[in-house]
Design a protein around this motif. Structure first.
Motif, mmCIF file in Angstrom:
data_model
loop_
_atom_site.group_PDB
_atom_site.id
_atom_site.type_symbol
_atom_site.label_atom_id
_atom_site.label_comp_id
_atom_site.label_asym_id
_atom_site.label_seq_id
_atom_site.Cartn_x
_atom_site.Cartn_y
_atom_site.Cartn_z
ATOM 1 N N TRP A 36 85.026 131.779 14.222
ATOM 2 C CA TRP A 36 86.617 131.285 13.799
ATOM 3 C C TRP A 36 87.029 130.503 15.961
ATOM 4 N N ARG A 37 87.539 131.137 16.090
ATOM 5 C CA ARG A 37 87.980 130.848 17.571
ATOM 6 C C ARG A 37 86.755 130.153 18.694
ATOM 7 N N ASP A 38 85.435 129.875 18.275
ATOM 8 C CA ASP A 38 84.576 129.071 19.047
ATOM 9 C C ASP A 38 84.155 127.511 18.144
ATOM 10 N N TYR A 39 84.618 127.833 16.977
ATOM 11 C CA TYR A 39 84.803 126.544 15.706
ATOM 12 C C TYR A 39 86.007 125.849 16.597
ATOM 13 N N ALA A 40 87.405 126.458 17.144
ATOM 14 C CA ALA A 40 88.469 126.086 17.158
ATOM 15 C C ALA A 40 88.681 125.430 18.152
ATOM 16 N N LEU A 41 88.351 126.213 19.504
ATOM 17 C CA LEU A 41 87.245 125.629 20.724
ATOM 18 C C LEU A 41 86.150 124.799 20.693
ATOM 19 N N LEU A 42 85.306 124.292 20.423
ATOM 20 C CA LEU A 42 85.245 123.419 20.277
ATOM 21 C C LEU A 42 85.470 122.270 19.326
ATOM 22 N N SER A 43 85.856 122.542 18.565
ATOM 23 C CA SER A 43 86.839 121.197 18.058
ATOM 24 C C SER A 43 88.125 120.854 19.400
ATOM 25 N N GLY A 44 88.385 121.665 19.659
ATOM 26 C CA GLY A 44 89.574 121.669 20.376
ATOM 27 C C GLY A 44 89.008 120.088 21.073
ATOM 28 N N LEU A 45 87.950 120.716 21.789
ATOM 29 C CA LEU A 45 86.998 120.063 23.415
ATOM 30 C C LEU A 45 87.244 118.667 22.086
ATOM 31 N N PHE A 46 85.511 118.611 21.506
ATOM 32 C CA PHE A 46 85.762 116.815 21.248
ATOM 33 C C PHE A 46 86.807 116.432 20.358
ATOM 34 N N LEU A 92 90.126 116.576 22.719
ATOM 35 C CA LEU A 92 89.720 116.060 23.427
ATOM 36 C C LEU A 92 88.864 114.659 24.875
ATOM 37 N N VAL A 93 87.612 115.326 24.289
ATOM 38 C CA VAL A 93 87.310 113.972 24.874
ATOM 39 C C VAL A 93 87.005 112.516 24.186
ATOM 40 N N LEU A 94 87.553 112.605 22.578
ATOM 41 C CA LEU A 94 88.040 111.352 21.793
ATOM 42 C C LEU A 94 89.236 110.626 22.352
ATOM 43 N N ALA A 95 90.147 111.770 23.058
ATOM 44 C CA ALA A 95 91.466 110.750 23.476
ATOM 45 C C ALA A 95 91.091 110.353 24.734
ATOM 46 N N GLY A 96 90.225 111.146 25.658
ATOM 47 C CA GLY A 96 89.672 110.498 26.863
ATOM 48 C C GLY A 96 88.966 108.813 26.727
ATOM 49 N N LEU A 97 88.379 108.949 25.636
ATOM 50 C CA LEU A 97 87.551 107.641 25.314
ATOM 51 C C LEU A 97 88.847 106.862 24.737
ATOM 52 N N GLY A 149 73.025 121.393 23.920
ATOM 53 C CA GLY A 149 74.215 121.815 24.273
ATOM 54 C C GLY A 149 75.653 122.202 24.718
ATOM 55 N N GLY A 150 75.062 122.304 26.120
ATOM 56 C CA GLY A 150 75.763 122.270 27.477
ATOM 57 C C GLY A 150 76.167 120.899 28.017
ATOM 58 N N PHE A 151 74.402 120.497 28.225
ATOM 59 C CA PHE A 151 75.297 119.292 28.382
ATOM 60 C C PHE A 151 76.266 117.902 27.522
ATOM 61 N N ALA A 152 76.214 118.427 26.289
ATOM 62 C CA ALA A 152 77.159 117.769 25.869
ATOM 63 C C ALA A 152 78.446 117.873 26.274
ATOM 64 N N MET A 153 79.127 118.984 26.485
ATOM 65 C CA MET A 153 80.060 119.457 26.957
ATOM 66 C C MET A 153 80.174 119.262 28.664
ATOM 67 N N SER A 154 79.213 118.385 29.118
ATOM 68 C CA SER A 154 79.263 118.432 30.479
ATOM 69 C C SER A 154 80.600 117.193 30.988
ATOM 70 N N VAL A 155 80.934 116.344 30.271
ATOM 71 C CA VAL A 155 82.169 115.496 30.695
ATOM 72 C C VAL A 155 84.005 116.369 30.381
ATOM 73 N N THR A 156 83.588 117.211 29.965
ATOM 74 C CA THR A 156 84.498 118.129 30.165
ATOM 75 C C THR A 156 85.419 118.560 31.978
ATOM 76 N N PRO A 157 86.756 118.813 31.384
ATOM 77 C CA PRO A 157 86.205 118.906 33.032
ATOM 78 C C PRO A 157 86.239 120.287 33.351
ATOM 79 N N GLY A 158 85.783 119.887 34.569
ATOM 80 C CA GLY A 158 84.715 121.467 35.285
ATOM 81 C C GLY A 158 83.541 121.326 34.378
#
Length: 127
Positions: free
Chosen positions: A19-29, A31-36, A100-109
């Motif tokens: 559940w925590r992994d899904y919540a983290l992934l959803s939150g990051l997704f 944030l990326v959509l809000a940034g775009l 999978g890691g590349f998909a999240m490379s647009v995240t800060p840091g």
């Protein structure tokens, strides 16, 4: 005759961890959509869309094919790195981890790099 692995099997994740992994992934997704969306609102996308409409289907296909080849070469390079480190993952696993890691490379840091390492640790149980 049984075959043994050099690496112990990772324990199954609990429902909370999943559940925590899904919540983290959803939150990051989100944030990326809000940034775009913010980027689209702050810049002149009309000019960009005008230029994109000038591209033919053949040109778009060639650009996508070149991009795919680039990502596959980078995934094979990632596979070579993991082989040199003796992690014990096979090509399909390494391609999955790379993408999978590349998909999240647009995240800060570049948080995707850390997530990729976590996935490998959970899958192989290598520290």
């Amino acid at each position: 005759m049984t075959m043994s692995s050099d690496f112990p099997v990772a324990p199954k994740s609990t429902g909370f961890h999943r559940w925590r992994d899904y919540a983290l992934l959803s939150g990051l997704f989100v944030l990326v959509l809000a940034g775009l969306a913010s980027l689209a609102a702050a810049t002149g996308w009309d000019e960009t869309l005008t230029q994109l409409r000038k591209l033919s289907l053949l040109e778009v296909s060639i650009l996508l094919a070149l991009s795919l080849v680039n990502y596959l070469f980078r995934a094979v390079r990632w596979h070579a790195f993991t082989r040199c480190l003796g992690i014990g993952t096979h090509l399909a696993q390494n391609i999955r981890h790379f993408l999978g890691g590349f998909a999240m490379s647009v995240t800060p840091g570049r948080v995707g790099e850390l997530i990729r390492m976590r996935w490998i640790k959970r899958e192989t149980w290598v520290y």
